[in-house]
Design a protein around this motif. Structure first.
Motif, PDB file in Angstrom:
ATOM      1  N   LEU A 134      41.108  38.712  31.678  1.00 18.02           N
ATOM      2  CA  LEU A 134      40.206  37.780  31.884  1.00 18.02           C
ATOM      3  C   LEU A 134      39.084  37.538  31.345  1.00 18.02           C
ATOM      4  O   LEU A 134      37.989  36.928  32.007  1.00 18.02           O
ATOM      5  CB  LEU A 134      39.697  38.707  33.282  1.00 18.02           C
ATOM      6  N   ALA A 135      39.025  38.120  30.291  1.00 24.41           N
ATOM      7  CA  ALA A 135      37.824  37.387  28.782  1.00 24.41           C
ATOM      8  C   ALA A 135      37.792  36.116  29.317  1.00 24.41           C
ATOM      9  O   ALA A 135      36.474  35.759  28.780  1.00 24.41           O
ATOM     10  CB  ALA A 135      38.352  38.798  27.866  1.00 24.41           C
ATOM     11  N   ALA A 136      39.477  35.805  28.856  1.00 25.77           N
ATOM     12  CA  ALA A 136      38.867  34.288  28.353  1.00 25.77           C
ATOM     13  C   ALA A 136      38.601  33.592  29.894  1.00 25.77           C
ATOM     14  O   ALA A 136      38.229  32.197  30.849  1.00 25.77           O
ATOM     15  CB  ALA A 136      40.040  34.030  28.206  1.00 25.77           C
ATOM     16  N   VAL A 137      38.421  34.013  31.209  1.00 26.64           N
ATOM     17  CA  VAL A 137      38.071  33.431  32.926  1.00 26.64           C
ATOM     18  C   VAL A 137      36.522  33.183  33.010  1.00 26.64           C
ATOM     19  O   VAL A 137      35.985  34.095  32.583  1.00 26.64           O
ATOM     20  CB  VAL A 137      39.032  34.316  33.765  1.00 26.64           C
ATOM     21  N   GLU A 138      36.742  31.455  33.087  1.00 26.08           N
ATOM     22  CA  GLU A 138      34.562  31.695  33.393  1.00 26.08           C
ATOM     23  C   GLU A 138      34.235  32.005  34.746  1.00 26.08           C
ATOM     24  O   GLU A 138      34.072  31.907  35.240  1.00 26.08           O
ATOM     25  CB  GLU A 138      34.613  29.779  32.701  1.00 26.08           C
ATOM     26  N   SER A 139      35.379  31.089  35.473  1.00 29.60           N
ATOM     27  CA  SER A 139      35.156  31.211  36.944  1.00 29.60           C
ATOM     28  C   SER A 139      36.890  31.699  37.841  1.00 29.60           C
ATOM     29  O   SER A 139      37.625  31.144  37.126  1.00 29.60           O
ATOM     30  CB  SER A 139      34.185  30.232  37.096  1.00 29.60           C
ATOM     31  N   ILE A 140      36.458  31.761  38.804  1.00 28.69           N
ATOM     32  CA  ILE A 140      37.754  31.811  40.018  1.00 28.69           C
ATOM     33  C   ILE A 140      36.819  31.344  41.047  1.00 28.69           C
ATOM     34  O   ILE A 140      35.916  32.005  42.251  1.00 28.69           O
ATOM     35  CB  ILE A 140      38.183  33.265  40.216  1.00 28.69           C
ATOM     36  N   LYS A 141      37.688  30.641  42.185  1.00 28.26           N
ATOM     37  CA  LYS A 141      36.985  29.793  42.812  1.00 28.26           C
ATOM     38  C   LYS A 141      38.056  29.664  43.951  1.00 28.26           C
ATOM     39  O   LYS A 141      39.338  29.506  43.899  1.00 28.26           O
ATOM     40  CB  LYS A 141      36.377  28.574  42.157  1.00 28.26           C
ATOM     41  N   ALA A 142      37.610  30.140  45.153  1.00 31.21           N
ATOM     42  CA  ALA A 142      38.595  29.158  46.530  1.00 31.21           C
ATOM     43  C   ALA A 142      38.202  28.046  46.687  1.00 31.21           C
ATOM     44  O   ALA A 142      36.809  27.634  47.377  1.00 31.21           O
ATOM     45  CB  ALA A 142      38.621  29.995  48.136  1.00 31.21           C
ATOM     46  N   ILE A 143      38.941  27.612  46.582  1.00 30.57           N
ATOM     47  CA  ILE A 143      38.578  25.686  46.959  1.00 30.57           C
ATOM     48  C   ILE A 143      39.120  25.474  48.389  1.00 30.57           C
ATOM     49  O   ILE A 143      38.263  24.890  48.851  1.00 30.57           O
ATOM     50  CB  ILE A 143      39.948  25.106  45.868  1.00 30.57           C
TER      51      ILE A 143
END
Length: 522
Positions: A134-143
């Motif tokens: 997950l180091a490459a992940v900027e954000s995780i959002k519930a749309i």
């Protein structure tokens, strides 16, 4: 074909199938009800899959918890809690549509909020391998309640491969939010969304799961209960299967000479399917920090000295395939266009002389996992002696083996690791400089460092074009096979023994770890 469209097609083609390609009408042919008796070895330290990820825990709890995706034997992604997914053309925005009507085992609804909590909060803290991915992940959002968006800082080629249940299990937010994850009482009674629910754990005896009668796939599971029996001794496990006490013995739970004998019993079958995602790969750690292992020619000599064919035939009873290098042939971008090391004692002796080997005795640390590994160590000792390398075996228990590798206190040592379908997920960690750190027996334990290899592995992970990734990883394989940081041994084929009255026990690339929902009893 555009990568975005390819992923959409993968989701669409599987959408009408149940659990990684097993059609509903085939499941319906099985008898409703019945009990499966299986072996678990060793007894797991816990069943909370977000905290404990060892093999026995994954086998049991992968049927309690679920991931957003499953994977077939070709490591193609398939729907699970996510029904479809898309990725933008830059490879930096992944959008998952979740399955409606899914409930946790306590009846609470599963939503996108659980996905965000699981990946961005809980698992970032508890799951070291996923945290790295997950180091490459900027954000995780519930749309919205059924849509989740993962935004990446940069393209990460293997990103779609990190969503299976052992890599990213979904965790119930309503149970864990705001608690101490490690000490939450719910860890003792795991609650997931999977086809089976936790029922009972009698320490030292068995763990029982029961069917989730409100599972989100119609008519699944058909089996009413699964018992995982704890039987500490390998001979006793073999006897339990032979007597009919257990119906299912996972790979590695009995000695390989017993696998061949038991597979010939009436009403018994054996399969090596269900390990494709893990791609177990064995090798000999060579401590690059110390002489003579710090010399490339010495390490090449070790490669030429080993009789992998004999070891596979004798120690592994044919359930192993000689490895050709750092990549298992089941993972992406494996290539045969690399240097070969067939057994050649004369070449090994010549290289030893050129390396300046003085005949010092080296400590060999076997893997304390049973007779097969003990036999492998003895064969290796003989192979090296024939080439002129003096070796003494240093026996340990599992805790001792871990400690010595954690502290780099060895010369040569056996191991095997999982490669997780993609070199960025399961190979790079063993050869990149940034993964040289005491405290783990599964990172860059050999202490190998090459800036060019670091650069290539970094480029391969961030590249989204498959053809470019293929070219990058071919370069990596060529360099590693020239410099031989470790001595590669075998691709391991762990055989599962089972009664032929059991059907559909393997329905994915991780096998028993998420397939018991498809199992039926004839």
């Amino acid at each position: 074909m555009k990568r975005r469209n390819l992923i959409q097609m993968g989701a669409a083609s599987a959408a009408g199938l149940t659990l990684a390609g097993v059609p509903l009408h085939l499941l319906a042919q099985g008898k409703k009800g019945g009990v499966i008796n299986a072996v678990v070895q060793p007894e797991p330290p816990g069943l909370m899959l977000g905290i404990t990820q060892n093999g026995p825990t994954q086998m049991i709890s992968g049927n309690i918890y679920e991931g957003l995706l499953r994977y077939d034997e070709k490591i193609n992604p398939l729907p699970s809690l996510a029904t479809s997914w898309t990725v933008n053309k830059e490879g930096t925005l992944y959008t998952f549509k979740l399955k409606p009507g899914v409930a946790w085992h306590d009846g609470k609804p599963f939503t996108s909020a659980d996905v965000v909590f699981s990946a961005d909060v809980f698992l970032r803290k508890t799951h070291a391998r996923l945290r790295a991915n997950l180091a490459a992940v900027e954000s995780i959002k519930a749309i919205d309640p059924l849509t989740v968006e993962f935004k990446l800082k940069y393209p990460f080629g293997p990103f779609i491969g990190i969503f299976e249940v052992g890599s990213m299990p979904m965790i119930p937010k309503h149970i864990y939010e705001g608690t101490d994850f490690a000490t939450n009482p719910a860890n003792a009674t795991p609650i997931g969304t999977g086809p089976f629910k936790f029922k009972e754990w009698v320490k030292g005896s068995y763990i029982q799961l029961v069917a989730n009668d409100k599972y989100h796939v119609k008519d699944v599971p058909l089996v009413e209960s699964v018992y995982f029996h704890v039987i500490p001794d390998a001979a006793s496990r073999a006897a339990a299967f032979e007597s009919g006490k257990v119906d299912l013995v996972p790979g590695g739970a009995v000695e390989y000479f017993d696998v061949l004998r038991l597979s010939k019993l009436p009403g018994v079958a054996v399969t090596t399917k269900g390990w494709e995602f893990f791609a177990p790969h064995s090798w000999l750690w060579l401590n690059n920090r110390k002489a003579p292992m710090d010399k490339v020619k010495f390490r090449q000599a070790v490669m030429y000295a080993i009789d992998r064919e004999a070891m596979a035939k004798i120690a592994w009873q044919g359930f192993a395939k000689p490895a050709t290098g750092p990549f298992n042939s089941n993972i992406k971008f494996y290539s045969t266009e690399v240097a070969k090391y067939p057994r050649n004692v004369a070449t090994a002796k010549k290289l030893l002389e050129e390396a300046g080997y003085k005949g010092e005795t080296l400590r060999l640390l076997p893997l304390p996992y049973g007779e097969t590994w003990a036999r492998s160590a003895e064969i290796l000792r003989q192979n090296l002696a024939q080439a002129g390398i003096k070796v003494e075996l240093v026996a340990t228990d599992v805790a001792g083996w871990n400690q010595k590798l954690n502290e780099w206190d060895y010369d040569l040592a056996f191991t095997y690791v999982y490669q997780y379908g993609d070199p960025a997920l399961g190979v790079a960690r063993n050869y990149t400089t940034g993964n040289i750190a005491k405290g783990s027996p599964f990172n860059n334990v050999e202490g190998y460092s090459n800036p060019k290899v670091d650069e290539l592995f970094d480029a391969g992970a961030k590249e989204s074009d498959p053809e470019k990734r293929k070219a990058i990883y071919l370069q990596v394989q060529k360099i590693l096979l020239d410099e031989v940081p470790v001595a590669w041994l075998h691709e391991l084929n762990f055989p599962t023994l089972y009664r032929t009255k059991l059907n559909n026990i393997i329905s994915s690339g991780i096998g028993l770890n998420d397939s018991l929902g498809t199992a039926t009893l004839a």
